[in-house]
Motif scaffolding. Structure first.
Motif, PDB file in Angstrom:
ATOM      1  N   CYS A 108      11.067   6.148  -6.757  1.00 31.60           N
ATOM      2  CA  CYS A 108      11.824   6.688  -5.621  1.00 31.60           C
ATOM      3  C   CYS A 108      10.912   6.954  -4.423  1.00 31.60           C
ATOM      4  O   CYS A 108      11.232   6.557  -3.297  1.00 31.60           O
ATOM      5  N   CYS A 109       9.798   7.605  -4.660  1.00 28.27           N
ATOM      6  CA  CYS A 109       8.868   7.917  -3.562  1.00 28.27           C
ATOM      7  C   CYS A 109       8.301   6.638  -2.947  1.00 28.27           C
ATOM      8  O   CYS A 109       8.207   6.512  -1.727  1.00 28.27           O
ATOM      9  N   GLY A 110       7.907   5.700  -3.794  1.00 32.54           N
ATOM     10  CA  GLY A 110       7.372   4.438  -3.285  1.00 32.54           C
ATOM     11  C   GLY A 110       8.400   3.664  -2.482  1.00 32.54           C
ATOM     12  O   GLY A 110       8.095   3.119  -1.421  1.00 32.54           O
ATOM     13  N   GLY A 111       9.622   3.613  -2.970  1.00 35.07           N
ATOM     14  CA  GLY A 111      10.677   2.907  -2.250  1.00 35.07           C
ATOM     15  C   GLY A 111      10.997   3.523  -0.912  1.00 35.07           C
ATOM     16  O   GLY A 111      11.199   2.826   0.082  1.00 35.07           O
ATOM     17  N   ALA A 138       0.833  -1.201   0.000  1.00 41.00           N
ATOM     18  CA  ALA A 138       0.000   0.000   0.000  1.00 41.00           C
ATOM     19  C   ALA A 138       0.871   1.255   0.000  1.00 41.00           C
ATOM     20  O   ALA A 138       0.614   2.203  -0.751  1.00 41.00           O
ATOM     21  N   LEU A 139       1.919   1.261   0.818  1.00 39.24           N
ATOM     22  CA  LEU A 139       2.816   2.418   0.850  1.00 39.24           C
ATOM     23  C   LEU A 139       3.604   2.544  -0.439  1.00 39.24           C
ATOM     24  O   LEU A 139       3.831   3.652  -0.936  1.00 39.24           O
ATOM     25  N   LEU A 140       4.021   1.417  -0.994  1.00 36.90           N
ATOM     26  CA  LEU A 140       4.759   1.435  -2.251  1.00 36.90           C
ATOM     27  C   LEU A 140       3.906   2.011  -3.381  1.00 36.90           C
ATOM     28  O   LEU A 140       4.338   2.891  -4.125  1.00 36.90           O
ATOM     29  N   MET A 141       2.680   1.529  -3.502  1.00 40.25           N
ATOM     30  CA  MET A 141       1.793   2.017  -4.569  1.00 40.25           C
ATOM     31  C   MET A 141       1.403   3.475  -4.347  1.00 40.25           C
ATOM     32  O   MET A 141       1.315   4.246  -5.307  1.00 40.25           O
ATOM     33  N   SER A 142       1.170   3.850  -3.102  1.00 37.12           N
ATOM     34  CA  SER A 142       0.828   5.252  -2.819  1.00 37.12           C
ATOM     35  C   SER A 142       1.989   6.172  -3.148  1.00 37.12           C
ATOM     36  O   SER A 142       1.807   7.219  -3.770  1.00 37.12           O
TER      37      SER A 142
END
Length: 153
Positions: free
Chosen positions: A136-139, A106-110
């Protein structure tokens, strides 16, 4: 209880400061569902391979369930595991993964959605840059959750 409390407040933080659009919630829910489905679908494979690597199957368990004698293969290991311990044994030990992987996805996709939308708004002519910033943001978002979890698990 503390973990649920922390996750709830973390989600509120994301809602308030990061995901202000409905697209962010769609990404979050899609990631959560995909993470849960992945764990449920792949946990039996992981259980069987882990038990094979650990040598947890005795010679009699494997040879009794195998039609080819005493071969140690995943199919005969799965049959032996199910016949000795029941179908639920394929998901034994999956509670840690079921609690961590959906939130990780969920955090990765967001994060991917946030970075991609930001890049598309600021640099619309560079398509691949959106994929880069999304990744980058997802990671970064999912690493804050999974780094401590990896140490515990």
């Amino acid at each position: 209880i503390f973990c649920e409390f922390a996750i709830f407040h973390f989600i509120l933080f994301l809602k308030k400061f990061i995901m202000v659009s409905s697209d962010g919630w769609i990404d979050f829910i899609a990631g959560w569902c995909s993470g849960g489905a992945a764990v449920i679908a792949c946990q039996p494979i992981d259980t069987i391979l882990t038990r094979l690597q650990a040598g947890a199957f005795s010679h009699s368990q494997v040879s009794a369930s195998s039609s080819h004698g005493s071969s140690f293969n995943p199919r005969s290991a799965a049959k032996g595991l199910v016949s000795n311990f029941g179908m639920s044994s394929l998901w034994r030990g999956s509670s840690a993964m079921i609690s961590a992987v959906p939130l990780q996805n969920a955090l990765l996709m967001s994060g991917y959605g946030i970075g991609k939308r930001w890049s598309e708004k600021n640099t619309p002519d560079k398509v691949y840059l959106g994929v880069f910033w999304g990744g980058c943001c997802g990671g970064v978002l999912q690493s804050f959750l999974m780094s401590p979890v990896s140490i515990v698990i």
